[in-house]
Write a protein that holds these residues in place. Structure first.
Motif, PDB file in Angstrom:
ATOM      1  N   ASN C 206      -1.846 -29.920   7.080  1.00 59.28           N
ATOM      2  CA  ASN C 206      -2.136 -29.004   8.167  1.00 59.28           C
ATOM      3  C   ASN C 206      -2.977 -27.849   7.625  1.00 59.28           C
ATOM      4  N   MET C 207      -4.259 -27.837   7.996  1.00 59.56           N
ATOM      5  CA  MET C 207      -5.168 -26.843   7.395  1.00 59.56           C
ATOM      6  C   MET C 207      -4.843 -25.424   7.814  1.00 59.56           C
ATOM      7  N   GLN C 208      -4.385 -25.257   9.061  1.00 59.51           N
ATOM      8  CA  GLN C 208      -4.006 -23.912   9.499  1.00 59.51           C
ATOM      9  C   GLN C 208      -2.870 -23.395   8.625  1.00 59.51           C
ATOM     10  N   GLN C 209      -1.940 -24.296   8.334  1.00 58.30           N
ATOM     11  CA  GLN C 209      -0.815 -23.905   7.497  1.00 58.30           C
ATOM     12  C   GLN C 209      -1.295 -23.467   6.112  1.00 58.30           C
ATOM     13  N   ALA C 210      -2.189 -24.245   5.545  1.00 53.19           N
ATOM     14  CA  ALA C 210      -2.731 -23.897   4.232  1.00 53.19           C
ATOM     15  C   ALA C 210      -3.383 -22.526   4.292  1.00 53.19           C
ATOM     16  N   ALA C 211      -4.164 -22.284   5.348  1.00 60.17           N
ATOM     17  CA  ALA C 211      -4.852 -21.009   5.488  1.00 60.17           C
ATOM     18  C   ALA C 211      -3.866 -19.856   5.638  1.00 60.17           C
ATOM     19  N   ARG C 212      -2.744 -20.130   6.348  1.00 57.66           N
ATOM     20  CA  ARG C 212      -1.770 -19.062   6.577  1.00 57.66           C
ATOM     21  C   ARG C 212      -0.986 -18.708   5.321  1.00 57.66           C
ATOM     22  N   VAL C 213      -0.482 -19.736   4.599  1.00 61.47           N
ATOM     23  CA  VAL C 213       0.473 -19.416   3.550  1.00 61.47           C
ATOM     24  C   VAL C 213      -0.095 -19.302   2.145  1.00 61.47           C
ATOM     25  N   SER C 214      -1.284 -19.846   1.895  1.00 59.24           N
ATOM     26  CA  SER C 214      -1.666 -19.967   0.487  1.00 59.24           C
ATOM     27  C   SER C 214      -2.641 -18.879   0.034  1.00 59.24           C
ATOM     28  N   ASP C 215      -2.613 -18.646  -1.286  1.00 58.90           N
ATOM     29  CA  ASP C 215      -3.572 -17.737  -1.896  1.00 58.90           C
ATOM     30  C   ASP C 215      -4.778 -18.515  -2.396  1.00 58.90           C
ATOM     31  N   PHE C 235     -12.037 -21.564   2.992  1.00 59.88           N
ATOM     32  CA  PHE C 235     -12.054 -21.890   4.409  1.00 59.88           C
ATOM     33  C   PHE C 235     -13.228 -21.280   5.158  1.00 59.88           C
ATOM     34  N   THR C 236     -13.867 -20.264   4.571  1.00 58.82           N
ATOM     35  CA  THR C 236     -15.000 -19.666   5.286  1.00 58.82           C
ATOM     36  C   THR C 236     -16.336 -20.130   4.728  1.00 58.82           C
ATOM     37  N   THR C 237     -16.464 -20.038   3.407  1.00 55.82           N
ATOM     38  CA  THR C 237     -17.742 -20.442   2.821  1.00 55.82           C
ATOM     39  C   THR C 237     -17.530 -21.396   1.658  1.00 55.82           C
ATOM     40  N   PRO C 238     -17.169 -22.625   1.976  1.00 57.86           N
ATOM     41  CA  PRO C 238     -16.939 -23.586   0.887  1.00 57.86           C
ATOM     42  C   PRO C 238     -18.233 -23.904   0.145  1.00 57.86           C
ATOM     43  N   ASP C 239     -18.068 -24.243  -1.132  1.00 57.47           N
ATOM     44  CA  ASP C 239     -19.248 -24.566  -1.938  1.00 57.47           C
ATOM     45  C   ASP C 239     -19.770 -25.968  -1.656  1.00 57.47           C
ATOM     46  N   LYS C 240     -18.796 -26.874  -1.375  1.00 58.18           N
ATOM     47  CA  LYS C 240     -19.198 -28.278  -1.285  1.00 58.18           C
ATOM     48  C   LYS C 240     -19.330 -28.725   0.166  1.00 58.18           C
ATOM     49  N   LYS C 241     -20.260 -29.623   0.376  1.00 56.60           N
ATOM     50  CA  LYS C 241     -20.491 -30.182   1.705  1.00 56.60           C
ATOM     51  C   LYS C 241     -19.246 -30.915   2.227  1.00 56.60           C
ATOM     52  N   GLN C 242     -18.602 -31.728   1.328  1.00 54.58           N
ATOM     53  CA  GLN C 242     -17.433 -32.504   1.746  1.00 54.58           C
ATOM     54  C   GLN C 242     -16.313 -31.603   2.244  1.00 54.58           C
ATOM     55  N   THR C 243     -16.114 -30.476   1.546  1.00 51.89           N
ATOM     56  CA  THR C 243     -15.068 -29.547   1.945  1.00 51.89           C
ATOM     57  C   THR C 243     -15.375 -29.009   3.339  1.00 51.89           C
ATOM     58  N   GLU C 244     -16.622 -28.637   3.530  1.00 50.94           N
ATOM     59  CA  GLU C 244     -17.004 -28.086   4.820  1.00 50.94           C
ATOM     60  C   GLU C 244     -16.783 -29.105   5.939  1.00 50.94           C
ATOM     61  N   ASP C 245     -17.175 -30.371   5.673  1.00 56.21           N
ATOM     62  CA  ASP C 245     -16.968 -31.422   6.668  1.00 56.21           C
ATOM     63  C   ASP C 245     -15.501 -31.550   7.005  1.00 56.21           C
ATOM     64  N   TYR C 246     -14.668 -31.490   5.988  1.00 51.08           N
ATOM     65  CA  TYR C 246     -13.240 -31.683   6.226  1.00 51.08           C
ATOM     66  C   TYR C 246     -12.644 -30.528   7.021  1.00 51.08           C
ATOM     67  N   ILE C 247     -12.926 -29.301   6.571  1.00 50.76           N
ATOM     68  CA  ILE C 247     -12.266 -28.173   7.253  1.00 50.76           C
ATOM     69  C   ILE C 247     -12.835 -27.932   8.645  1.00 50.76           C
ATOM     70  N   THR C 248     -14.015 -28.430   8.889  1.00 53.53           N
ATOM     71  CA  THR C 248     -14.531 -28.276  10.245  1.00 53.53           C
ATOM     72  C   THR C 248     -14.168 -29.477  11.104  1.00 53.53           C
ATOM     73  N   GLY C 249     -13.394 -30.390  10.506  1.00 50.53           N
ATOM     74  CA  GLY C 249     -12.862 -31.502  11.296  1.00 50.53           C
ATOM     75  C   GLY C 249     -13.837 -32.623  11.495  1.00 50.53           C
ATOM     76  N   ARG C 250     -14.835 -32.750  10.639  1.00 56.77           N
ATOM     77  CA  ARG C 250     -15.792 -33.825  10.829  1.00 56.77           C
ATOM     78  C   ARG C 250     -15.263 -35.171  10.308  1.00 56.77           C
ATOM     79  N   PHE C 251     -14.270 -35.115   9.425  1.00 54.55           N
ATOM     80  CA  PHE C 251     -13.581 -36.366   9.071  1.00 54.55           C
ATOM     81  C   PHE C 251     -12.167 -36.036   8.608  1.00 54.55           C
ATOM     82  N   GLY C 252     -11.344 -37.080   8.422  1.00 51.60           N
ATOM     83  CA  GLY C 252     -10.011 -36.911   7.863  1.00 51.60           C
ATOM     84  C   GLY C 252      -8.941 -36.762   8.908  1.00 51.60           C
TER      85      GLY C 252
END
Lengths: 320, 296, 252
Positions: C206-215, C235-252
């Motif tokens: 759950n990405m929202q959960q990760a964003a809420r609880v983690s450092d 979560f705001t400015t990821p370095d990698k394209k894959q990360t961005e795709d994932y957190i923006t819900g493009r796959f997974g």
């Protein structure tokens, strides 16, 4: 399903449909299980009525078994059955549970699987073959080696007193141990396998050793199932006929010594029923059979309830 | 309480946490050894029995064993041909009586039965399978031997059938339950009546499993002795009449084992070997079917 | 931040499957690190390697190093039992011991140390239950069966059971995925509080959960660590394209 068959109803109304006949047959055969059970109870009660009327509760406390005088008391047989089964269970339980634990918790999967199938094959060996081995190999060994040894070092105890005949309560107990261990082991194994992985992991993650995990998570979870397995083993031991008959000596006496020959309820039936000397004699044997039936019904019902409460994993025990 | 939580000292706690470790590992090793010991203690006598049966059996068995009937008391030679034949007759008849009951009963439990009555029947079947077989023999005696005024192969087969029924019923039911509902629905949707669907689709796809149950039941009764003592009774000679006493291999093993004659003991060992080999073969075949059945 | 747990070229094989491929991460002390990624990406496998749970799985092979402070927990002569006393674990589904009372569940792990004084045990049970905010709810029925608790309470009980052993690191494998939203919230608040004393590593889908609880957040994909960094940045400015795709819900 009735919706699907509804389209055929116009055909069905004309007469007996295949579905109806088929279902009726299955109902008939399924309920035959209940009928068989009832019939067994009815037959045993009605056939033992002459003995029940004549001896009443004296039958259970009576010590005499005299076909000539027509006096029948079953206490020596009840004693023999209870003592041999309970002693056998006391020895078999730790061995069987230990073996099952070794198979499920410790042994590598291959070795465990191999040992488990070995145990299951051995559980399938017929009683008469255990008896054959018991009478031709074990009792001579008891007479020549084990009994003199026990007498020499433990002879001061009343349990190891008297002459060594080989055939004895001791022999009966040992053969029962050998026979019920595979049964208890394989059902306990099923029960332990049904303990969820998450329970084991919970204990391991707390920093438990394998044994601590077993004691903390596995055994408590499987408690009722293991108890069921043990009680099922007890049922087997109480009803075991051929092997015990062949090695226990068949002498209706009550003696503290394990070296004395003894007699059990199924054994006396096996030995005397086909040649019962009078109607009262066969009624008395039926009476013993009835007692045995009631005892094993209670034991089995209890064991099944415990195993069922342990859920489906252990339901396989039914096949043994 | 709150003062306690804030003043805990990690260093002390850590040592306390680990202090008993060697002891705990020692206990673990000890228990492991005890359990391994239990396994050995269990397998040793059973292995011994097995070795004795094979050794004594092989040294006693001969062609005569398979083609002759027992010699009169004390004479050398002879075999158990009539016993093996009798056992086949008994098992065959028992199967004819017991297997249909078991299978149809199982169909009721898995395809029709309401849950409460099914549970009762299942429970009774389990309890029935735990009743000592000698009692089954007594019941068969009073139901068949007494009215027919004599021991008979039929009564023996009836007693064995009573033992087979709960085993076949429970294994078959378990197999039927594993057949996916979608398979049944597919057939019903084609307009096949329920009873044909059950026989042609449900039972058919569970066939190997059902066969396993049947083999296990046969293996179980093949060695049964107690229920035959006063039903089939045993016979020194050839007999194939269903209304006459008939010989059976386990009965012969029993009678010869408790006899005082060396020659008869040898025959008993040979019989035991034949019986054990048969049972192992049945049970291995059953396992094989059981395994391939699950894969399909 | 100094690192508490450090993975150095961690590889995990199951039979012929290469489930975790050459992973290096630092988990900072007294903070929450979230491991995210699509299912089957190896995130649970990484987590279970950290307290040597794979030792229990036949056919699992772990290579590389995992350092707890400066000790390689897969090193020679290291006792996995001792490691698990320092690195506790909370599982996806609450798994209290069903045959035990609430009290016995909490103290079960601690008692393994040997004979425990009654007052000592009482103290540990109370403090552990208080720390997971369960004390007030159960203090009057400590002797009743643990299975009588609700799912969320059971999970907090499992956390109490874990911290009763006084670990240094707590691993959490999707600890709230089987719970209702309210219980999930409670667990998340709890994680926030626990990080004062413990280093927490949490796997979540759950990405929202990760964003809420983690450092710190680590993103895994197909057994590889794609990116690891401060949660806010990842979560705001990821370095990698894959990360961005994932957190923006493009796959997974």
């Amino acid at each position: 399903m009735s919706d699907v068959t509804a389209s055929h109803r116009w055909k069905i109304e004309k007469g007996l449909s295949g579905d109806f006949i088929f279902k009726a047959m299955t109902v008939l055969f399924a309920f035959s299980i209940l009928v068989i059970l009832m019939l067994m109870l009815y037959e045993m009660v009605s056939q033992s009525l002459p003995s029940i009327r004549k001896f009443g509760s004296h039958f259970i406390t009576g010590m005499d078994w005299d076909a000539v005088q027509g006096d029948f008391g079953a206490l020596p047989f009840i004693y023999g059955s209870v003592v041999s089964s309970v002693l056998a269970l006391l020895i078999a339980t730790p061995l069987a549970v230990g073996t099952a634990l070794f198979i499920t918790e410790i042994a590598p999967r291959r070795l465990g699987g191999f040992a488990a199938s070995l145990v299951e094959l051995l559980a399938a060996i017929p009683s008469v073959i255990y008896g054959l081995w018991g009478i031709l190999i074990m009792t001579p060994w008891l007479q020549q080696s084990a009994q003199p040894f026990l007498q020499k070092y433990l002879g001061f105890l009343p349990f190891f007193d008297g002459p060594a005949y080989g055939v004895s309560m001791l022999a009966g107990v040992l053969i029962l141990v050998i026979m019920v261990v595979p049964i208890i082991t394989s059902i306990t194994k099923e029960v332990l396998t049904a303990v969820p992985r998450s329970q084991r992991e919970a204990a391991i993650a707390l920093g438990a050793t394998r044994w601590e995990m077993t004691r903390m998570a596995v055994l408590p979870y499987g408690k009722s199932g293991i108890l069921g397995a043990i009680i099922l083993g007890l049922g087997r031991a109480v009803g075991e006929t051929m092997a015990v008959t062949m090695v226990i000596g068949n002498n209706p006496q009550i003696s503290l010594s394990l070296f004395s020959p003894a007699y059990t309820m199924p054994s006396v039936i096996a030995n005397e029923f086909a040649e019962a000397s009078s109607p009262l004699h066969s009624a008395a044997l039926m009476h013993i059979g009835l007692l045995l039936l009631v005892i094993t019904l209670i034991i089995n019902a209890l064991a099944r309830l415990l195993l069922w409460s342990m859920s489906r994993g252990a339901a396989r025990g039914a096949k043994l | 309480m709150s003062s306690m939580t804030s003043t805990s000292q990690p260093a002390v706690e850590q040592t306390n946490n680990m202090r008993s470790l060697p002891l705990r590992h020692a206990k673990n090793s000890l228990m492991t050894i005890l359990m391994g010991g239990a396994l050995l203690a269990v397998l040793f006598p059973l292995g011994l029995i097995f070795v004795h049966i094979v050794k004594m059996g092989i040294s006693s068995i001969s062609l005569d064993f398979f083609i002759h009937i027992p010699q009169p008391t004390g004479e050398a030679g002879g075999g158990m041909a009539n016993g093996m034949f009798g056992s086949l007759v008994l098992i065959g008849m028992a199967s004819l009586m017991g297997i249909p009951v078991g299978i149809f009963g199982a169909i009721y439990l898995s395809e029709y039965g309401g849950s409460r009555i099914s549970t009762v029947i299942r429970f009774c079947a389990d309890v029935l399978s735990g009743i000592p077989s000698i009692i089954t023999g007594m019941v068969a005696y009073s139901m068949l031997v007494v009215p027919m005024k004599g021991f008979s192969a039929l009564a023996g087969a009836f007693a064995l059938a009573l033992i087979m029924i709960p085993i076949v019923l429970r294994t078959t039911e378990e197999q039927l339950k594993m057949v996916p509902t979608s398979l049944r629905e597919a057939s019903l949707a084609l307009g096949v009546p329920l009873w044909r669907t059950t026989l042609k689709v449900t039972l058919r796809s569970a066939l190997t499993g059902v066969l396993t149950g049947i083999l296990l039941a046969i293996a179980r009764v093949a060695g049964e002795t107690a229920p035959l003592l006063f039903t089939a009774l045993g016979n020194q000679f050839w007999s194939s009449s269903l209304t006459q006493p008939i010989a059976a291999l386990p009965l012969q093993i029993f009678n010869f084992a408790i006899s005082p004659y060396e020659d008869w003991h040898r025959l008993a060992w040979a019989g035991a070997l034949v019986l054990v080999v048969t049972m192992f073969a049945l049970s291995l075949t059953a396992r094989y079917f059981g395994r391939t059945g699950h894969k399909n | 931040m100094n690192s508490k747990v450090k993975l150095d070229d961690l590889n995990v094989h199951f039979g012929g499957t290469h489930a975790v491929k050459g992973v290096d991460i630092d988990f900072p002390a007294n903070s929450v690190t979230a491991i995210i990624g699509p299912s089957g990406c190896g995130k649970s496998t990484v987590l279970r390697a950290i307290n040597r749970m794979h030792d229990m799985t036949p056919g699992a092979q772990v290579s590389g190093r995992i350092l707890l402070d400066d000790t390689d927990i897969y090193g020679r002569g290291i006792d996995p039992v001792a490691i698990r006393r320092k690195i506790g674990m909370v599982f996806q589904k609450p798994n209290p011991f069903p045959a035990m009372s609430i009290y016995d569940n909490v103290i079960a792990g601690y008692k393994l140390n040997g004979r425990t004084r009654r007052d000592e045990a009482d103290e540990i049970v109370e403090s552990s239950l208080q720390r997971v905010a369960l004390w007030d709810e159960v203090k009057d029925r400590l002797k009743s069966n643990a299975m009588e608790l609700s799912g969320g309470q059971q999970q907090r009980l499992c956390i109490a059971r874990t911290i009763a052993v006084r670990p240094e690191v707590i691993l959490m494998d999707e600890p709230a995925s089987a719970l209702d939203p309210l219980s999930t919230l409670k667990i998340e608040e709890l994680i926030e509080e626990l990080k004062e004393r413990y280093t927490i590593i949490i796997v979540t889908h759950n990405m929202q959960q990760a964003a809420r609880v983690s450092d710190v957040t680590a993103f895994f994909y197909l057994g590889e660590l794609i990116e690891c960094g401060v949660t806010k940045k990842l979560f705001t400015t990821p370095d990698k394209k894959q990360t961005e795709d994932y957190i923006t819900g493009r796959f997974g």
